[in-house]
Write an enzyme that holds these catalytic residues in place. Sequence first.
Site, mmCIF file in Angstrom:
data_model
loop_
_atom_site.group_PDB
_atom_site.id
_atom_site.type_symbol
_atom_site.label_atom_id
_atom_site.label_comp_id
_atom_site.label_asym_id
_atom_site.label_seq_id
_atom_site.Cartn_x
_atom_site.Cartn_y
_atom_site.Cartn_z
ATOM 1 N N GLU A 26 1.271 -7.723 -6.681
ATOM 2 C CA GLU A 26 2.696 -7.888 -6.392
ATOM 3 C C GLU A 26 2.928 -8.059 -4.904
ATOM 4 O O GLU A 26 3.784 -8.834 -4.491
ATOM 5 C CB GLU A 26 3.484 -6.673 -6.907
ATOM 6 C CG GLU A 26 4.987 -6.814 -6.806
ATOM 7 C CD GLU A 26 5.588 -6.336 -5.477
ATOM 8 O OE1 GLU A 26 6.779 -6.603 -5.231
ATOM 9 O OE2 GLU A 26 4.851 -5.698 -4.684
ATOM 10 N N GLU A 27 2.158 -7.338 -4.088
ATOM 11 C CA GLU A 27 2.463 -7.252 -2.665
ATOM 12 C C GLU A 27 2.271 -8.565 -1.909
ATOM 13 O O GLU A 27 3.044 -8.879 -1.011
ATOM 14 C CB GLU A 27 1.605 -6.158 -2.001
ATOM 15 C CG GLU A 27 1.953 -4.744 -2.421
ATOM 16 C CD GLU A 27 3.322 -4.288 -1.963
ATOM 17 O OE1 GLU A 27 4.061 -5.082 -1.353
ATOM 18 O OE2 GLU A 27 3.667 -3.121 -2.220
ATOM 19 N N HIS B 67 5.276 0.417 3.008
ATOM 20 C CA HIS B 67 4.260 -0.419 3.685
ATOM 21 C C HIS B 67 3.726 0.204 4.971
ATOM 22 O O HIS B 67 3.220 -0.509 5.843
ATOM 23 C CB HIS B 67 4.812 -1.813 4.001
ATOM 24 C CG HIS B 67 5.200 -2.605 2.800
ATOM 25 N ND1 HIS B 67 5.806 -3.845 2.892
ATOM 26 C CD2 HIS B 67 5.077 -2.343 1.466
ATOM 27 C CE1 HIS B 67 6.035 -4.307 1.673
ATOM 28 N NE2 HIS B 67 5.596 -3.407 0.790
ATOM 29 N N HIS C 131 3.283 -2.030 -10.233
ATOM 30 C CA HIS C 131 2.144 -2.797 -9.719
ATOM 31 C C HIS C 131 1.049 -1.895 -9.170
ATOM 32 O O HIS C 131 1.303 -0.937 -8.441
ATOM 33 C CB HIS C 131 2.569 -3.854 -8.701
ATOM 34 C CG HIS C 131 3.176 -3.366 -7.436
ATOM 35 N ND1 HIS C 131 2.416 -3.014 -6.343
ATOM 36 C CD2 HIS C 131 4.468 -3.213 -7.047
ATOM 37 C CE1 HIS C 131 3.211 -2.653 -5.338
ATOM 38 N NE2 HIS C 131 4.464 -2.759 -5.745
#
Length: 458
Positions: free
Chosen positions: A315-316, A413, A269
């Site tokens: 995606e996140e 993250h 992604h």
Amino acid sequence: MMHSQSNTITDSLNIRKVYDMSLLNGKSYDWLDHLSNEIGSRLSGSYGAEQAVQYTKAELEKLGLDKVWLQPVMVPKWTRGGREFAYVQTGPGETRNVNITALGGSVATGEGGTKAQVIEVQGIEQLKEYGKENIEGRIVFYNRPMRADHIQTFDAYGGCVDQRYSGAKEAAKYGAVGVIVRSMNLRMDDLPHTGSMSYGDTPVKDRIPAAAISTNDAEYLSSILKIQKDLKFYFKMNCEQHEDVESYNVIGEITGTKYPDEIMVVGGHLDSWDLGDGSHDDGAGVVQSMEVLRLFKEIGYEPKRTIRVVLFMNEENGLRGGKKYAEVAASKSEEHIFALESDAGGFTPRGFGITATDQQFNKILSWKGLFEPYLIHYFKKGGGGADIGPLEGGDTVLAGLRPDSQRYFDHHHAANDTFDAVNKRELELGAATMASLVYLVDKYGLGNISNDSAELPD
């Protein structure tokens, strides 16, 4: 069926070419350098994400693929705003600043911030134990840690990520005014880790702000709460949810010479969170997937089946790219026989997680010996990736590259998911490992279709 000796020799030599090309003349690390250091973070809907779309499309076009295109997809746009600020107040004028970061999709606090007493819980299920009388007007502090006794760190992550994703939605039902979540991190440090969260069907007026707190500060807050239950926690966040905007999946393909209608996907992604530059999550997967097609072009391998690289957007915080790709594929009645995703960091590759029938899985397992010289030993049933998940169904086999995961959540993250955390050699080994599996699936098939039967190795 086992490989004949001649097949084994041929495949060993071809796989060696793939690894040699990746390690001696690889492009993945240079691509990642540009994505990370020239473009930077690539949150869906951001300028960085748009730059990444244009850059990767241009780089794929340089490879001489048969086709490169952009697939439009509407994505959410959320912005963090000014930096968050938080402190613990134990008495008049007695405060200690702590490290927090807004969770992706959170609403902002009020202009003056949010300040309230804190109630600590070990998970969503504990909210019912305390009830509205103990939660209303307070900040809920979710402090269930990732379990260090899980060897597979993704199992540890899965065991507590629900409090990050659904914690605010559930706490709001009991009248909480905010949520603080212990960072999804096995290491003790001062870095808060963001990630997606959802309010579900909670009305906008009832949504409460949600932030992650670093593991060190979570430990501090928990310890001081044991001594002083009436302490106050203050935090100020400036995030904002905007209207959806148009973005793109970036797609390139080499058309199959024998079975062009049978499609094999390799991808990662393109979007990332905004705290670091997304080098491990998922810049590594993006450039490894691009490298698979470049390696085939470089060694002169002409696949029988169409091999498609897909760089998914969003995606996140929405999975819009993966869903859109599957939706378009279904509308065109495309036949996807295999999809491989890299979205677990650029660390040393160990093997693959594979979602397949027993027959398909055993066929892949029969190739394990070809990978052993490269220290690839992990072949486990069950796995794939979030973006290729919507392709599941029928005879489609899904696979996910499985790198060593012990350090992945140190960076996941967080602000230290940066280029310097990726090792060039480990990244290149991962790209070659992916290309090798794609080569074998292309050459021998997986029994998805009848015309594979004549192609089976002895």
